[in-house]
Motif scaffolding. Structure first.
Motif, PDB file in Angstrom:
ATOM      1  N   LEU A  38       0.829  -1.207   0.000  1.00  0.00           N
ATOM      2  CA  LEU A  38       0.000   0.000   0.000  1.00  0.00           C
ATOM      3  C   LEU A  38       0.865   1.260   0.000  1.00  0.00           C
ATOM      4  CD1 LEU A  38      -2.942  -0.876   2.404  1.00  0.00           C
ATOM      5  CD2 LEU A  38      -3.054  -0.448  -0.049  1.00  0.00           C
ATOM      6  N   HIS A  39       1.924   1.238   0.782  1.00  0.00           N
ATOM      7  CA  HIS A  39       2.826   2.387   0.823  1.00  0.00           C
ATOM      8  C   HIS A  39       3.497   2.591  -0.535  1.00  0.00           C
ATOM      9  CE1 HIS A  39       5.607   5.357   2.325  1.00  0.00           C
ATOM     10  NE2 HIS A  39       6.618   4.639   1.843  1.00  0.00           N
ATOM     11  N   LYS A  40       3.907   1.497  -1.151  1.00  0.00           N
ATOM     12  CA  LYS A  40       4.566   1.584  -2.458  1.00  0.00           C
ATOM     13  C   LYS A  40       3.618   2.167  -3.505  1.00  0.00           C
ATOM     14  CE  LYS A  40       6.927  -1.158  -5.950  1.00  0.00           C
ATOM     15  NZ  LYS A  40       7.303  -2.500  -6.392  1.00  0.00           N
ATOM     16  N   SER A  41       2.384   1.666  -3.542  1.00  0.00           N
ATOM     17  CA  SER A  41       1.429   2.179  -4.538  1.00  0.00           C
ATOM     18  C   SER A  41       1.054   3.625  -4.247  1.00  0.00           C
ATOM     19  CB  SER A  41       0.181   1.300  -4.595  1.00  0.00           C
ATOM     20  OG  SER A  41      -0.557   1.390  -3.395  1.00  0.00           O
ATOM     21  N   ASN A  42       0.998   3.990  -2.984  1.00  0.00           N
ATOM     22  CA  ASN A  42       0.671   5.367  -2.619  1.00  0.00           C
ATOM     23  C   ASN A  42       1.811   6.323  -2.992  1.00  0.00           C
ATOM     24  OD1 ASN A  42      -0.867   7.455  -1.530  1.00  0.00           O
ATOM     25  ND2 ASN A  42      -0.059   7.144   0.526  1.00  0.00           N
ATOM     26  N   SER A  43       3.045   5.903  -2.756  1.00  0.00           N
ATOM     27  CA  SER A  43       4.182   6.773  -3.063  1.00  0.00           C
ATOM     28  C   SER A  43       4.391   6.918  -4.561  1.00  0.00           C
ATOM     29  CB  SER A  43       5.460   6.244  -2.403  1.00  0.00           C
ATOM     30  OG  SER A  43       5.807   4.989  -2.934  1.00  0.00           O
ATOM     31  N   GLU A  44       3.918   5.956  -5.349  1.00  0.00           N
ATOM     32  CA  GLU A  44       4.017   6.032  -6.806  1.00  0.00           C
ATOM     33  C   GLU A  44       2.747   6.616  -7.428  1.00  0.00           C
ATOM     34  OE1 GLU A  44       4.876   2.035  -8.029  1.00  0.00           O
ATOM     35  OE2 GLU A  44       6.915   2.093  -7.205  1.00  0.00           O
ATOM     36  N   ASP A  45       1.840   7.128  -6.593  1.00  0.00           N
ATOM     37  CA  ASP A  45       0.561   7.686  -7.038  1.00  0.00           C
ATOM     38  C   ASP A  45      -0.224   6.708  -7.906  1.00  0.00           C
ATOM     39  OD1 ASP A  45       0.861  10.118  -5.715  1.00  0.00           O
ATOM     40  OD2 ASP A  45       2.018  10.982  -7.367  1.00  0.00           O
ATOM     41  N   LYS A  46      -0.209   5.444  -7.487  1.00  0.00           N
ATOM     42  CA  LYS A  46      -0.954   4.406  -8.184  1.00  0.00           C
ATOM     43  C   LYS A  46      -2.196   4.038  -7.377  1.00  0.00           C
ATOM     44  CE  LYS A  46       2.839   2.221 -10.664  1.00  0.00           C
ATOM     45  NZ  LYS A  46       3.581   0.968 -10.857  1.00  0.00           N
ATOM     46  N   TYR A  47      -3.036   3.280  -8.022  1.00  0.00           N
ATOM     47  CA  TYR A  47      -4.276   2.802  -7.431  1.00  0.00           C
ATOM     48  C   TYR A  47      -3.977   1.852  -6.272  1.00  0.00           C
ATOM     49  CZ  TYR A  47      -8.364  -0.292  -7.225  1.00  0.00           C
ATOM     50  OH  TYR A  47      -9.414  -1.060  -6.818  1.00  0.00           O
ATOM     51  N   ASP A  49      -5.199  -1.104  -4.298  1.00  0.00           N
ATOM     52  CA  ASP A  49      -6.143  -2.202  -4.499  1.00  0.00           C
ATOM     53  C   ASP A  49      -6.978  -2.419  -3.240  1.00  0.00           C
ATOM     54  OD1 ASP A  49      -7.504  -4.500  -5.216  1.00  0.00           O
ATOM     55  OD2 ASP A  49      -5.754  -5.461  -6.096  1.00  0.00           O
ATOM     56  N   GLY A  50      -8.260  -2.612  -3.420  1.00  0.00           N
ATOM     57  CA  GLY A  50      -9.182  -2.824  -2.308  1.00  0.00           C
ATOM     58  C   GLY A  50      -8.885  -4.066  -1.495  1.00  0.00           C
ATOM     59  N   LYS A  51      -8.247  -5.054  -2.109  1.00  0.00           N
ATOM     60  CA  LYS A  51      -7.909  -6.279  -1.383  1.00  0.00           C
ATOM     61  C   LYS A  51      -6.902  -5.978  -0.276  1.00  0.00           C
ATOM     62  CE  LYS A  51      -8.488  -8.830  -5.618  1.00  0.00           C
ATOM     63  NZ  LYS A  51      -7.758  -9.251  -6.785  1.00  0.00           N
ATOM     64  N   TRP A  52      -5.943  -5.141  -0.577  1.00  0.00           N
ATOM     65  CA  TRP A  52      -4.935  -4.791   0.412  1.00  0.00           C
ATOM     66  C   TRP A  52      -5.527  -3.880   1.486  1.00  0.00           C
ATOM     67  CZ3 TRP A  52      -3.558  -6.905  -4.023  1.00  0.00           C
ATOM     68  CH2 TRP A  52      -2.423  -7.701  -4.060  1.00  0.00           C
TER      69      TRP A  52
END
Length: 157
Positions: A38-47, A49-52
């Motif tokens: 979640l941190h990785k996707s947030n720092s890359e301004d990516k979606y 995922d609801g599963k996480w």
């Protein structure tokens, strides 16, 4: 049973507290394992995922619940087994969700996949701990449901 009985540190209370501490630690472990992605996707301004996000919500609810149950007075909460059963169901759903995604995956040197494979087994362990907890709290409730009130000791509960 008086109010002082709620704060007695018997062997059962100590075991209960240790059990809840293990649940707390494993729930926080899951927060960390899924939080990395979640941190990785947030720092890359990516979606995200609801599963996480679901995994984080279940782990957070479990951590707060385990922490709450470690307070001595809350051991005697009526119907606590119902909430423990709900958490068990949430953990089993989480295990099924990520188990279907990662159990058969081959990590082949990918640390992210290996971390998620490990997280799946921590999810299952959490589910089993919450099942044990639900069953134990149900036995506790059945055993103590005909007790006396903690305030006067006269009224049946």
């Amino acid at each position: 049973m008086g109010i002082k009985d709620a704060f007695e540190f018997t062997l059962g209370t100590i075991i209960h507290t240790i059990f809840r501490f293990i649940q707390l630690v494993l729930a926080l472990t899951v927060c960390g394992l899924y939080g990395v992605d979640l941190h990785k996707s947030n720092s890359e301004d990516k979606y995200s995922d609801g599963k996480w996000i679901y995994a984080e919500v279940v782990a957070s609810l479990s951590a707060f619940t385990a922490l709450f149950y470690m307070i001595p007075f809350t051991v005697k909460i009526t119907f606590a087994f119902v909430w423990d059963t709900i958490l068990f169901i949430l953990w089993i759903a989480l295990f099924g969700l990520f188990g279907s995604m990662y159990i058969k995956e081959h990590a082949e040197g990918d640390n992210g996949v290996q971390r998620m494979k490990n997280a799946v087994w921590v999810d299952l362990t959490n589910a089993l701990l919450w099942l044990i907890s639900a069953v134990g709290m149900a036995f506790y409730w059945v055993k103590h449901r005909h007790g006396r009130s903690i305030w006067t000791g006269r009224a049946k509960v």
